[in-house]
Design a protein around this motif. Structure first.
Motif, PDB file in Angstrom:
ATOM      1  N   ALA A 102       0.855  -1.178   0.000  1.00 12.86           N
ATOM      2  CA  ALA A 102       0.000   0.000   0.000  1.00 12.86           C
ATOM      3  C   ALA A 102       0.895   1.234   0.000  1.00 12.86           C
ATOM      4  N   LEU A 103       0.887   1.959  -1.104  1.00 14.53           N
ATOM      5  CA  LEU A 103       1.736   3.133  -1.292  1.00 14.53           C
ATOM      6  C   LEU A 103       0.858   4.379  -1.233  1.00 14.53           C
ATOM      7  N   ARG A 104       1.228   5.341  -0.400  1.00 14.25           N
ATOM      8  CA  ARG A 104       0.469   6.601  -0.346  1.00 14.25           C
ATOM      9  C   ARG A 104       1.388   7.742   0.019  1.00 14.25           C
ATOM     10  N   GLU A 105       0.948   8.965  -0.344  1.00 14.35           N
ATOM     11  CA  GLU A 105       1.721  10.126   0.052  1.00 14.35           C
ATOM     12  C   GLU A 105       1.341  10.536   1.466  1.00 14.35           C
ATOM     13  N   ALA A 106       2.224  11.290   2.102  1.00 13.67           N
ATOM     14  CA  ALA A 106       2.103  11.562   3.532  1.00 13.67           C
ATOM     15  C   ALA A 106       0.806  12.274   3.900  1.00 13.67           C
ATOM     16  N   SER A 107       0.302  13.148   3.028  1.00 13.85           N
ATOM     17  CA  SER A 107      -0.893  13.915   3.379  1.00 13.85           C
ATOM     18  C   SER A 107      -2.189  13.170   3.080  1.00 13.85           C
ATOM     19  N   ALA A 108      -2.103  12.014   2.436  1.00 16.16           N
ATOM     20  CA  ALA A 108      -3.300  11.243   2.102  1.00 16.16           C
ATOM     21  C   ALA A 108      -3.796  10.485   3.324  1.00 16.16           C
ATOM     22  N   VAL A 109      -5.110  10.365   3.468  1.00 17.85           N
ATOM     23  CA  VAL A 109      -5.665   9.641   4.602  1.00 17.85           C
ATOM     24  C   VAL A 109      -5.295   8.170   4.488  1.00 17.85           C
ATOM     25  N   ALA A 110      -5.144   7.516   5.625  1.00 16.43           N
ATOM     26  CA  ALA A 110      -4.721   6.118   5.628  1.00 16.43           C
ATOM     27  C   ALA A 110      -5.773   5.201   5.019  1.00 16.43           C
ATOM     28  N   ASP A 111      -7.044   5.464   5.292  1.00 21.94           N
ATOM     29  CA  ASP A 111      -8.121   4.609   4.788  1.00 21.94           C
ATOM     30  C   ASP A 111      -9.067   5.453   3.943  1.00 21.94           C
ATOM     31  N   PRO A 112      -8.926   5.406   2.621  1.00 26.07           N
ATOM     32  CA  PRO A 112      -9.733   6.270   1.760  1.00 26.07           C
ATOM     33  C   PRO A 112     -11.100   5.715   1.391  1.00 26.07           C
ATOM     34  N   GLY A 113     -11.422   4.491   1.856  1.00 23.97           N
ATOM     35  CA  GLY A 113     -12.655   3.872   1.406  1.00 23.97           C
ATOM     36  C   GLY A 113     -12.550   3.491  -0.062  1.00 23.97           C
ATOM     37  N   PRO A 114     -13.663   3.482  -0.789  1.00 32.26           N
ATOM     38  CA  PRO A 114     -13.621   3.073  -2.196  1.00 32.26           C
ATOM     39  C   PRO A 114     -12.913   4.073  -3.096  1.00 32.26           C
ATOM     40  N   GLY A 115     -12.774   5.322  -2.640  1.00 35.30           N
ATOM     41  CA  GLY A 115     -12.063   6.317  -3.438  1.00 35.30           C
ATOM     42  C   GLY A 115     -12.897   6.858  -4.581  1.00 35.30           C
ATOM     43  N   ASP A 116     -12.299   7.727  -5.336  1.00 37.11           N
ATOM     44  CA  ASP A 116     -12.949   8.399  -6.461  1.00 37.11           C
ATOM     45  C   ASP A 116     -12.941   7.482  -7.686  1.00 37.11           C
ATOM     46  N   PRO A 117     -14.111   7.136  -8.227  1.00 39.04           N
ATOM     47  CA  PRO A 117     -14.140   6.263  -9.412  1.00 39.04           C
ATOM     48  C   PRO A 117     -13.346   6.823 -10.587  1.00 39.04           C
ATOM     49  N   ALA A 118     -13.126   8.126 -10.604  1.00 45.13           N
ATOM     50  CA  ALA A 118     -12.403   8.735 -11.720  1.00 45.13           C
ATOM     51  C   ALA A 118     -10.950   8.277 -11.782  1.00 45.13           C
ATOM     52  N   VAL A 119     -10.395   7.822 -10.667  1.00 44.02           N
ATOM     53  CA  VAL A 119      -8.991   7.387 -10.670  1.00 44.02           C
ATOM     54  C   VAL A 119      -8.859   5.872 -10.792  1.00 44.02           C
ATOM     55  N   HIS A 120      -9.977   5.163 -10.910  1.00 41.59           N
ATOM     56  CA  HIS A 120      -9.920   3.716 -11.070  1.00 41.59           C
ATOM     57  C   HIS A 120      -9.469   3.365 -12.490  1.00 41.59           C
ATOM     58  N   ALA A 121      -8.926   2.185 -12.647  1.00 44.72           N
ATOM     59  CA  ALA A 121      -8.504   1.725 -13.968  1.00 44.72           C
ATOM     60  C   ALA A 121      -9.705   1.512 -14.870  1.00 44.72           C
TER      61      ALA A 121
END
Length: 207
Positions: A102-121
C-alpha cells in the motif's frame, strides 16, 4: 531466506529508496498473527508528489532484495497521484509469499474507502485474468484455513470477472484447476503461473 527475512528486507529497501519516506508491516505480520498462508502486507508512505515515481521504481527497488516475477497494480486508485496498491510476486518462493504494498503520500488519509471512481482503472488497463487467478490462489488459502464459504465466494467472483460460465462446486482442487486454466486460456502468458497454482492446490488440498 525465510518469509520474515524477506519482509524485513522489503521494508528496509523501500525506506532507503525514497528519502523522507517511512515503511511498516501491516496486517497479520504486524499483529503477530501470521500463519503459513499469510501475505506480506507493507505500507510505504512517501513525501507528497512522489507516488507516481515511487510506483514506477518499485520493481527495480525490490529487485535489490530478490528477483521479482511480476508486479500487478490494483484497479483501485490506478490513476491516483496520491496512492496505489501493488501486488508483487517474487521468483523462487511460495506463491503464498505475495507482497501487498500500500503506497500513499504523507498527506493522504490512511483509509480512503472506495475512493474516487475517476482514478480507477478502465477496462484494458488491468488484467482481469490475472486478477481472477489471484482469486484462485486466495481460494486455496481460504480452504486451507477452513473458510469454505470464503473460498466459494473467491472462486465465483473469479469466474465472473473473466465471464466464465462456471461455478464453485466444493471440489476445491478441480474448482481451482478450472478457474486457473480459464484465465490462461484468455491470457496465455499466465499459463505457467496457472499451472503453479494448480500444483499448489493439489499439494495443499488434495488430501
Amino acid at each position: 531466506m525465510t518469509r520474515a527475512q524477506l519482509a524485513g528486507a522489503v521494508v528496509t529497501a523501500l525506506a532507503v529508496a525514497c528519502p523522507g519516506s517511512r515503511t511498516r508491516l501491516r496486517g497479520s505480520f504486524a499483529t503477530g498473527t501470521a500463519d503459513a498462508f499469510s501475505d506480506i502486507d507493507v505500507e510505504w508512505v512517501v513525501p507528497d508528489g512522489r507516488v507516481p515515481a515511487c510506483a514506477a521504481d518499485v520493481r527495480a527497488v525490490l529487485e535489490r532484495v530478490r528477483l521479482v516475477a511480476a508486479v500487478r497494480t490494483s484497479p483501485d486508485f490506478f490513476h491516483s497521484p496520491q496512492r496505489r496498491l501493488l501486488f508483487v510476486r517474487f521468483a523462487g518462493v511460495s506463491l503464498f509469499w505475495r507482497l501487498d504494498l500500500a503506497l500513499r503520500e504523507a498527506s493522504a488519509v490512511a483509509d480512503p474507502g472506495p475512493g474516487d471512481p475517476a482514478v480507477h482503472a478502465r477496462d484494458g488497463e488491468w488484467s482481469r485474468p490475472a486478477s481472477a487467478l489471484a482469486n484462485a490462489l486466495g481460494a486455496i488459502k481460504a480452504v486451507a484455513r477452513g473458510r469454505s464459504a470464503d473460498a466459494a465466494g473467491l472462486l465465483e467472483r473469479g469466474f465472473a470477472r473473466i465471464g466464465e460460465p462456471d461455478t464453485a462446486t466444493g471440489g476445491w482442487v478441480d474448482d481451482v484447476t478450472r478457474l486457473s486454466r480459464a484465465t490462461a486460456a484468455r491470457e496465455p502468458d499466465l499459463a505457467p503461473l496457472a499451472e503453479e497454482t494448480i500444483a499448489l492446490a493439489a499439494a495443499e488440498l488434495g488430501a
